[in-house]
Design an enzyme around this catalytic site. Structure first.
Site, PDB file in Angstrom:
ATOM      1  CB  CYS A   1      26.168  32.992  60.412  1.00 18.08           C
ATOM      2  SG  CYS A   1      26.340  32.720  62.178  1.00 18.08           S
TER       3      CYS A   1
ATOM      4  NE  ARG B   1      35.245  37.871  62.312  1.00 20.10           N
ATOM      5  CZ  ARG B   1      34.676  36.695  62.056  1.00 20.10           C
ATOM      6  NH1 ARG B   1      35.138  35.598  62.590  1.00 20.10           N
ATOM      7  NH2 ARG B   1      33.637  36.613  61.250  1.00 20.10           N
TER       8      ARG B   1
ATOM      9  CG  HIS C   1      28.859  38.941  60.870  1.00 19.21           C
ATOM     10  ND1 HIS C   1      29.839  39.391  59.995  1.00 19.21           N
ATOM     11  CD2 HIS C   1      29.051  37.589  60.994  1.00 19.21           C
ATOM     12  CE1 HIS C   1      30.585  38.346  59.614  1.00 19.21           C
ATOM     13  NE2 HIS C   1      30.121  37.257  60.209  1.00 19.21           N
TER      14      HIS C   1
ATOM     15  CD  GLN D   1      26.948  35.093  57.900  1.00 18.63           C
ATOM     16  OE1 GLN D   1      28.131  34.849  58.104  1.00 18.63           O
ATOM     17  NE2 GLN D   1      26.205  34.361  57.086  1.00 18.63           N
TER      18      GLN D   1
ATOM     19  CG  ASP E   1      25.160  33.082  65.541  1.00 21.22           C
ATOM     20  OD1 ASP E   1      26.062  32.254  65.339  1.00 21.22           O
ATOM     21  OD2 ASP E   1      25.386  34.266  65.865  1.00 21.22           O
TER      22      ASP E   1
ATOM     23  NE  ARG F   1      30.416  36.312  55.070  1.00 23.39           N
ATOM     24  CZ  ARG F   1      31.078  36.208  56.227  1.00 23.39           C
ATOM     25  NH1 ARG F   1      30.775  35.248  57.078  1.00 23.39           N
ATOM     26  NH2 ARG F   1      32.027  37.078  56.560  1.00 23.39           N
TER      27      ARG F   1
HETATM   28  N1  NVA Z   1      27.550  35.351  66.874  1.00 26.38           N
HETATM   29  C1  NVA Z   1      28.761  34.699  66.439  1.00 26.38           C
HETATM   30  C2  NVA Z   1      28.919  34.795  64.960  1.00 26.38           C
HETATM   31  C3  NVA Z   1      30.122  34.101  64.393  1.00 26.38           C
HETATM   32  C4  NVA Z   1      30.250  34.256  62.916  1.00 26.38           C
HETATM   33  C5  NVA Z   1      29.949  35.307  67.167  1.00 26.38           C
HETATM   34  O1  NVA Z   1      29.982  36.534  67.322  1.00 26.38           O
HETATM   35  O2  NVA Z   1      30.840  34.563  67.576  1.00 26.38           O
HETATM   36  N1   CP Z   2      30.129  33.213  59.639  1.00 24.66           N
HETATM   37  C1   CP Z   2      31.380  33.671  59.891  1.00 24.66           C
HETATM   38  O1   CP Z   2      31.654  34.879  59.936  1.00 24.66           O
HETATM   39  O2   CP Z   2      32.293  32.683  60.050  1.00 24.66           O
HETATM   40  P1   CP Z   2      33.806  32.840  60.534  1.00 24.66           P
HETATM   41  O3   CP Z   2      33.767  33.216  61.998  1.00 24.66           O
HETATM   42  O4   CP Z   2      34.420  31.508  60.298  1.00 24.66           O
HETATM   43  O5   CP Z   2      34.456  33.931  59.735  1.00 24.66           O
END
Ligand code: NVA
Ligand code: CP
Length: 311
Positions: A271, A108, A135, A138, A230, A299
């Protein structure tokens, strides 16, 4: 017939064939069913997944870590600040070295290109656990959840309302591979990446899916099977928060928007993490049509399926 996916990276859903996408969804269904009925399959005995995190996480970290354990393997958490990567060791060297110890790498991070480069450097499968662009874990979980709830994906209308970034991009790709009608409603200036839209539309042409963009959420949600949103401020965008809240306020998912579908059963998805009172009201996220916690649970099952197939 099953397609072998051993050794395959999951950087983007676009890189999966339609068969591979369905194989992940069907394996997810089996994984979930078998785990709930007490079966304990252990295809990852003796295998280790390394998990690199440059951003925080609740769901991704816990569901990967627990998922590996449930499959008989070991998961190793690595914050980028603790790796030599944080002090300038290259992605190429990091990927090459980690491949000598690990059987798979989940990452990540911010720049999508870093995941592309890591996947090129590593000889073990690399799984994208979120970048600023995509993602995929997801997106696959989300279409699996829709499939679980509605029993079909072809022609299902999913309307994403809010900021057109990573989660919206992966939903477009996942919908395109599975024949869905995905509508993305954003404010002007916050549309999804044009390159992603073009690629998703090319994928959609192969499955009968449809990808539409609009600035009008009330019109967009008419007849929707699913409304999805989101956060308005993604990780790394905290300095833009006030402007984003102003731009995205008309795109809040509230009861009025849910009613505008003209249907009683429209599912609400997110998400998570949610910013209650911003992109969604308590009434909607805690309401009878919300499936956000099933989605979060899925997930685990989806990623177990991905790991069992590629590692
Ligand atoms: N769009 C959000 C998704 C988090 C799972 C982010 O990138 O922070
Ligand atoms: N939806 C998701 O990826 O959540 P986290 O940021 O908690 O991993």
């Amino acid at each position: 017939m099953a397609v072998s996916m051993k050794g395959k990276d999951l950087v983007s859903i676009h890189d999966l064939s339609v068969e591979e996408t369905w194989q992940i969804l069907k394996t997810t269904e089996q994984m979930k069913l078998r785990w709930k009925s007490g079966e304990r399959d252990r295809p990852l005995v003796g295998k280790t997944l390394g998990m690199i995190f440059a951003k925080p996480s609740t769901r991704t970290r816990v569901s990967f870590e627990v998922g590996v354990w449930q499959l008989g393997g070991y998961a190793l958490y690595m914050g980028t600040g603790d790796l030599q990567l944080g002090r300038g060791e290259t992605i190429y060297d990091t990927g090459s070295v980690l491949s000598r110890y690990l059987d798979g790498i989940m990452i990540r991070t911010f720049r999508h290109q870093d995941v592309v480069d890591l996947a090129a450097a590593a000889s073990v499968p690399v799984i994208n656990g979120l970048t600023d662009l995509l993602h995929p874990c997801q997106g696959l979980t989300d279409v699996y959840t829709v499939y679980e709830k509605l029993g079909r994906l072809a022609g299902v209308k999913l309307v994403y309302v809010g900021d057109g970034n990573n989660v919206a991009h992966s939903l477009m790709f996942a919908g395109a591979k599975t024949g869905m009608h995905v509508v993305v409603a954003t404010p002007p200036g916050r549309e999804p990446d044009p390159g992603i839209v073009q690629t998703a539309r090319a994928d959609a042409a192969l499955t009968g899916a449809r990808i539409d963009l609009t600035h009008n959420p009330l019109e967009a949600v008419e007849g929707a099977d699913v409304i999805y949103t989101d956060t308005w401020t993604s990780m790394g965008q905290e300095a833009e928060r006030e402007q984003r809240v102003r731009d995205l306020a008309p795109y809040q998912v509230n009861q009025a928007l849910m009613r505008a579908t003209g249907r009683p059963g429209t599912l609400f998805m997110h998400c998570l993490p949610a910013h209650r009172g911003e992109e969604v009201t308590d009434e909607v996220i805690d309401g009878p049509n919300s499936v956000v916690f099933d989605q979060a649970e899925n997930r685990l099952h989806t990623q177990k399926a991905i790991m069992a197939l590629v590692m």
